[in-house]
Design a protein around this motif. Sequence first.
Motif, PDB file in Angstrom:
ATOM      1  N   GLY A   1       1.540   8.714  -6.027  1.00 39.90           N
ATOM      2  CA  GLY A   1       1.844   7.296  -6.172  1.00 39.90           C
ATOM      3  C   GLY A   1       2.061   6.847  -7.604  1.00 39.90           C
ATOM      4  O   GLY A   1       2.234   7.643  -8.534  1.00 39.90           O
ATOM      5  N   SER A   2       2.022   5.513  -7.796  1.00 39.59           N
ATOM      6  CA  SER A   2       2.261   4.921  -9.110  1.00 39.59           C
ATOM      7  C   SER A   2       0.933   4.540  -9.758  1.00 39.59           C
ATOM      8  O   SER A   2      -0.153   4.748  -9.203  1.00 39.59           O
ATOM      9  N   MET A   3       1.035   3.922 -10.931  1.00 38.80           N
ATOM     10  CA  MET A   3      -0.179   3.488 -11.643  1.00 38.80           C
ATOM     11  C   MET A   3      -0.869   2.320 -10.945  1.00 38.80           C
ATOM     12  O   MET A   3      -2.033   2.033 -11.231  1.00 38.80           O
ATOM     13  N   LEU A   4      -0.179   1.667 -10.000  1.00 42.51           N
ATOM     14  CA  LEU A   4      -0.816   0.574  -9.258  1.00 42.51           C
ATOM     15  C   LEU A   4      -2.015   1.087  -8.459  1.00 42.51           C
ATOM     16  O   LEU A   4      -3.028   0.404  -8.318  1.00 42.51           O
ATOM     17  N   GLU A   5      -1.887   2.294  -7.900  1.00 39.60           N
ATOM     18  CA  GLU A   5      -2.941   2.856  -7.063  1.00 39.60           C
ATOM     19  C   GLU A   5      -3.764   3.915  -7.781  1.00 39.60           C
ATOM     20  O   GLU A   5      -4.662   4.518  -7.185  1.00 39.60           O
ATOM     21  N   PHE A   6      -3.449   4.183  -9.049  1.00 41.44           N
ATOM     22  CA  PHE A   6      -4.031   5.321  -9.756  1.00 41.44           C
ATOM     23  C   PHE A   6      -5.562   5.355  -9.689  1.00 41.44           C
ATOM     24  O   PHE A   6      -6.165   6.335  -9.251  1.00 41.44           O
ATOM     25  N   GLU A   7      -6.217   4.289 -10.106  1.00 38.65           N
ATOM     26  CA  GLU A   7      -7.682   4.296 -10.176  1.00 38.65           C
ATOM     27  C   GLU A   7      -8.314   4.472  -8.810  1.00 38.65           C
ATOM     28  O   GLU A   7      -9.279   5.225  -8.652  1.00 38.65           O
ATOM     29  N   GLU A   8      -7.745   3.792  -7.807  1.00 40.38           N
ATOM     30  CA  GLU A   8      -8.301   3.880  -6.453  1.00 40.38           C
ATOM     31  C   GLU A   8      -8.103   5.273  -5.871  1.00 40.38           C
ATOM     32  O   GLU A   8      -8.988   5.838  -5.214  1.00 40.38           O
TER      33      GLU A   8
END
Length: 504
Positions: free
Chosen positions: A49-56
């Motif tokens: 995925g992208s950095m939007l979902e990275f931490e999760e």
Amino acid sequence: MSKEHLDFKDAIEIAKDIYWIGMYLENDPFQCHPYLIKNANESILIDPGSMLEFEETVRKIKTIIDISSIKYIVLHHQDPDLAAAVPEIEKLINRDDLQIVTHSRMSVLIKHYLVSSSYYEVDKHDNKLITLNGYRLDFLTTPYCHSPGAFVSYEPNTKTLFSGDIFGGIEESWEFYADESYFEKAKQFHEEYMPSKDIFNYALNKIQNLDIELIAPQHGSIIEKPYILNLIKDMKNLDCGLYIEEKYNLELLDTINELKIQEKTIQEQDRKIFEQAKRAEMGEMIGNIAHQWRQPLAIVNTILAILKEKNSSDALTKDEISDKLQKMEKRIIYMSDTIEDFMNYYKPDKDKSFFYIYEALEKALELTNYTKKDEKIIININGDKTLSIYGLMNEFVQVIISILTNIDDIKNSRELCGIQIDISILRDDTDAILAISDNAGGIQEDIISKIFNPYFTTKHQAMGTGLGLHIAKMIIEDNMHGSIDATNNNNNGATFTIRIKCED
């Protein structure tokens, strides 16, 4: 199971050792789904995925395995919503043997994210990945759905298909698992992202051949077995990409209609050529019989004249009558055999079979009377007399007759004192080759490319139809799946070369 019964804060196991590790984006119809395959120290991360979902995504991975256990990252295409987070994930995994599993058409684009790991290009590894501990993923290429190097991944143990963009959905009311209404939710996405119905169906046909229990797309909802077959069926009937453009649809229909008209015209022309060819063939047979009969008829007529003259003068003896009748009988038997030979030749074979090229050559020489011509034609035959091919022998004989007749016509029209014909039979790798060469002056350069065209002839209309070599080409190329061509040789003549694939 609806999303109300699932806690999206946790990783969700969708099949044995396969986890959804995505992030539910509130009020966002475009949900992106990374997946994790737990496989000891060779675990596989799919479409992170992208950095939007990275931490999760990273948080959920750590609840299942140590992130350094990931050895492979599968990227089904190069879009940022799927691949943008890879460089940051690489840093956390921190493995020298980490590999990016993708297609060679996409690795050249993925590198622009500043990806540092080496690439495992599926198209260069027989479309499969087998880890050191024997875990396996199979890949099916689905070109242009929606990327040139797009592919899907199939996990044979759980029969799970990671489908990338295919079967993705744009859903205002998103549900983790699809239900019977999912096609309506996926319809818009495929109409807009798949390039055309033909290309999309090519991919769907490949997927349909798999035994699938679960489809895990990058977007939309996870699809369970009871809904898969109907969904594929509905997807096949979907107009998408260019097909949703009304102008293109009309142009396509016009093109299809025009092709049908042209096909009908070609079929009609082929029918006419066939009918004319049969008439020409019959005329050729009658002409050949007449040619064979001319000399024995002249001899019989001379014997009858002698008998008649001597009978009128009472000079005939019993021995002379017996001798003359015996000579006449021999000529009549020869004429009868000639009819039988030609009738057997023109009778269609019931079945294809193996036959020797040399045997067909001998038959052609006999039917054209080449073996009985005077010393003005010298024939040399070399090569493998045991070389065989598969087909209809009589048709192959007809091809040789057309070539030999063509050489004889040129000799006569140019009033040549004598010619030499060299015939070779040989094998070249998987092909059997029959080459017939002469020194009769060759073929004019401005017509050599036309000699196999229907109705092309340099003879007077009364002497030929221009169909002989065209029919020969049809027999070799259409009926025997070979090739025939003509070139000028270094011996001031022409060479006809026939190639037929050997069956052994």
